[in-house]
Enzyme design. Structure first.
Site, short mmCIF file in Angstrom:
data_model
loop_
_atom_site.label_atom_id
_atom_site.label_comp_id
_atom_site.label_asym_id
_atom_site.label_seq_id
_atom_site.Cartn_x
_atom_site.Cartn_y
_atom_site.Cartn_z
N ASN A 397 0.82 -1.20 0.00
CA ASN A 397 0.00 0.00 0.00
C ASN A 397 0.86 1.26 0.00
O ASN A 397 0.95 1.95 -1.02
CB ASN A 397 -0.92 -0.03 1.23
N ASP A 398 1.51 1.51 1.10
CA ASP A 398 2.26 2.76 1.21
C ASP A 398 3.41 2.85 0.21
O ASP A 398 3.73 3.93 -0.25
CB ASP A 398 2.81 2.90 2.65
N VAL A 399 4.00 1.70 -0.11
CA VAL A 399 5.18 1.75 -0.98
C VAL A 399 4.82 2.01 -2.44
O VAL A 399 5.69 2.18 -3.28
CB VAL A 399 6.03 0.46 -0.89
#
Lengths: 471, 102
Positions: A397-399
């Protein structure tokens, strides 16, 4: 003669630690390096048990020593053998905490010993150096222990992030009071109750220090605590004038600090930023950053996804934490093989902090036999996305959040990401629309070329394999 | 001031060791690839378990009638062993997976 032999044992220990650490930083020799260090450690430990003497006095209490070694050895081996690869970061943190606690306990026992001596002889001067060493060893060891336990609890989900206004000031007060108590103790060694005041304050400081830190910053904190324990071990080396404890401790302290900085660099964050500004704690900031019109997400069903992927010429898989928790690395490798047989070029894009720690994802995929040359690092793969037909994101998600690149208000702004949005289409597998570790929405999911494939990574991948085979 | 200078002279060997080890530590892992960050952290974690030597000395020197020292020392040995043994085994398990399988 025996003391000379012990010196040789410690020399062997120190050399193997340096050699082992050196070999650990190269993929080809890493495993051997670990064994070399373990060998040196064994030599140093066995040497201490049988050869150590202080003023001609040999060690006693052998039954206790061997019982302790046996219990620690058996429990340690079983825990280390049984732990799932996904739970590796918390295991490292747990073992680190044990080392910190060990250093703190040594300081406590040595201080009690010293204060008895002072009480018996009535002379309270001339212990300054020893008390400084004991107090610092206790302080650092306890902070490392408490911090590691909180980190362990956080990584396995038992402890939630907690931050409140004035937290860092409170932390500083704890630390300042602990240092003041230590100074007073050094000047007045008879005030022995202060050693427990230092202990309690250090434990509280350790807890509060790690409490607000969350998300992708955890590995950095674990690495930092790791180097703290190294320094605590080095203080033990001062205490006993023991060169192997000194070299081992300082070596890990220095290498650990550098490693911490390297990890920060991989995420394009400064250490101060990690320690003060927390990703996860700042929920309000995250919501504001994602406050723009979200639009709606487009779903894709399994058979469509299967078709899209098997007729693509190039697919890149982005594995994330969702793959790790679902233990889906084996099915993922299966999917890769089936696609490759159909003539699709499949590679993996590995973000430096994919999984839960740098290199964690590589370990997981290696466990599933994924060939090493299929794993691409972020720098080399980012240019390839524009020539890619399908990117399959498995629980990351964040990456892959474009906000890191184009939204200065986002808490993750500046973190290097995998630029998946350049690919022709993106399929995202997630269990729900819940935000990831950093607690922020991801615009990528709402973009027109992105489609969502909801479900548990393992189940979805299994079904995908079946679908593609039947095409 | 004089005290500090005297202390440095008295402990110069140890100070030299500390300074050199700091450079060695930094130099040794200077160019580690990010894939090895986790195993390296874990391996370093096992190495600082060398603190167990202090635990063994504490335990071995504890008077047999001082139960507080015996119990704390014993705990220290157990925890130190956990750190050493667990650390090396976990690191080995991680690195085992990097083995090239053809």
């Amino acid at each position: 003669m025996e003391l000379n032999l012990l010196t040789i044992c410690y020399l062997i220990g120190s050399i193997t630690f340096i050699l082992g650490l050196k070999m650990l930083s190269n993929p080809a020799t890493a495993r051997k390096g670990n064994l070399v260090a373990a060998f040196g450690m064994t030599v140093a430990i066995v040497g201490t048990i049988f050869l150590y003497e202080n003023n001609g006095q040999k060690l006693g209490n052998y039954i206790w020593i061997f019982a302790g070694l046996a219990i620690g050895g058996v429990v340690g081996t079983l825990a280390a053998k049984r732990v799932k690869m996904t739970a590796m970061p918390e295991m490292v943190s747990l073992f680190n905490g044990m080392g910190g606690a060990c250093a703190a306990l040594i300081s406590l026992v040595e201080f009690n010993h010293l204060s008895h001596e002072i009480a018996a002889s009535g002379i309270s001067t001339g212990h300054t150096g020893k008390i400084i060493i004991i107090a610092l060893g206790l302080l650092i060891g306890s902070v490392s222990f408490a911090g590691s336990m909180i980190a362990w609890g956080k990584l396995n989900g038992k402890v939630k992030d907690l931050s409140f206004p004035g937290q860092s000031i409170l932390n500083l007060i704890f630390l300042a009071v602990a240092l003041a108590a230590a100074t007073y103790l050094v000047l007045n060694p008879t005030a022995s109750i202060l050693i427990y005041v230092i202990l309690v304050l250090a434990l509280l400081y350790g807890v509060l220090f790690v409490m607000p830190i969350g998300g992708a910053d955890m590995p950095v904190v674990i690495s930092l605590l790791n180097s703290f324990t190294g320094v605590a071990a080095a203080f033990g080396g001062f205490l006993y004038d023991n060169k192997v404890m000194l070299t081992g401790g300082i070596l890990v302290g220095a290498a650990g600090t550098l490693l911490t900085l390297l990890m920060c660099k991989a995420m394009n964050r400064s250490l101060a930023n990690v320690l003060i500004g927390s990703f996860g704690g700042n929920k309000a900031g995250g919501a504001a950053a994602g406050g723009k019109e979200q639009g709606h997400v487009k779903e894709i069903n399994l058979s469509d996804a299967a078709v899209v992927m098997s007729y693509a010429s190039k697919v890149i898989i982005v594995p994330g934490y969702g793959l790790a928790v679902a233990q889906a690395q084996h099915v993922c490798h299966e999917l890769e093989k089936i696609l490759t047989e159909k003539g699709v070029e499949v590679t993996y894009a590995i973000h430096p902090v994919a999984g839960r720690m740098p290199g964690h994802m590589n370990v997981l995929l290696a466990e599933a036999d994924v060939s090493y040359d299929k794993l691409k690092e972020m720098e080399e793969v980012n240019d390839e996305f524009k020539n890619t037909d399908v990117v399959l994101i498995l629980g990351a998600n964040d990456v892959v959040n474009p906000a890191a690149k184009n939204d200065p208000a986002s808490p993750i702004y500046g973190m290097p990401i995998l630029e998946v949005e350049q690919a022709k289409s993106v399929i995202v597998n997630k269990r729900s629309m819940k935000p990831g570790y950093a607690g922020i929405e991801n615009d990528l999911f709402f973009q027109p070329k992105t489609s969502m494939l909801f479900g548990d990574a393992k189940k979805v991948l299994q079904d995908l394999c079946t679908e593609i085979k039947s095409l | 001031m004089e005290n500090i200078l005297q202390w440095i002279t008295d402990n110069q060997q140890i100070i030299y060791v500390v300074v050199l080890m700091i450079f060695v530590g930094i130099e040794v892992i200077g160019r580690v690839p990010s894939v090895l960050h986790t195993p390296l952290m874990s391996g370093a974690n096992a190495i600082h378990g060398v603190v167990i030597i202090g635990a063994i000395i504490v335990m071995g020197q504890a008077p047999t009638d001082n139960y507080l020292a015996l119990i704390l020392g014993f705990l220290a040995v157990v925890l130190g062993t956990l750190n050493v043994v667990g650390g090396f085994v976990v690191t080995d398990r991680m690195l085992e997976m990097f083995k090239k399988k053809k």
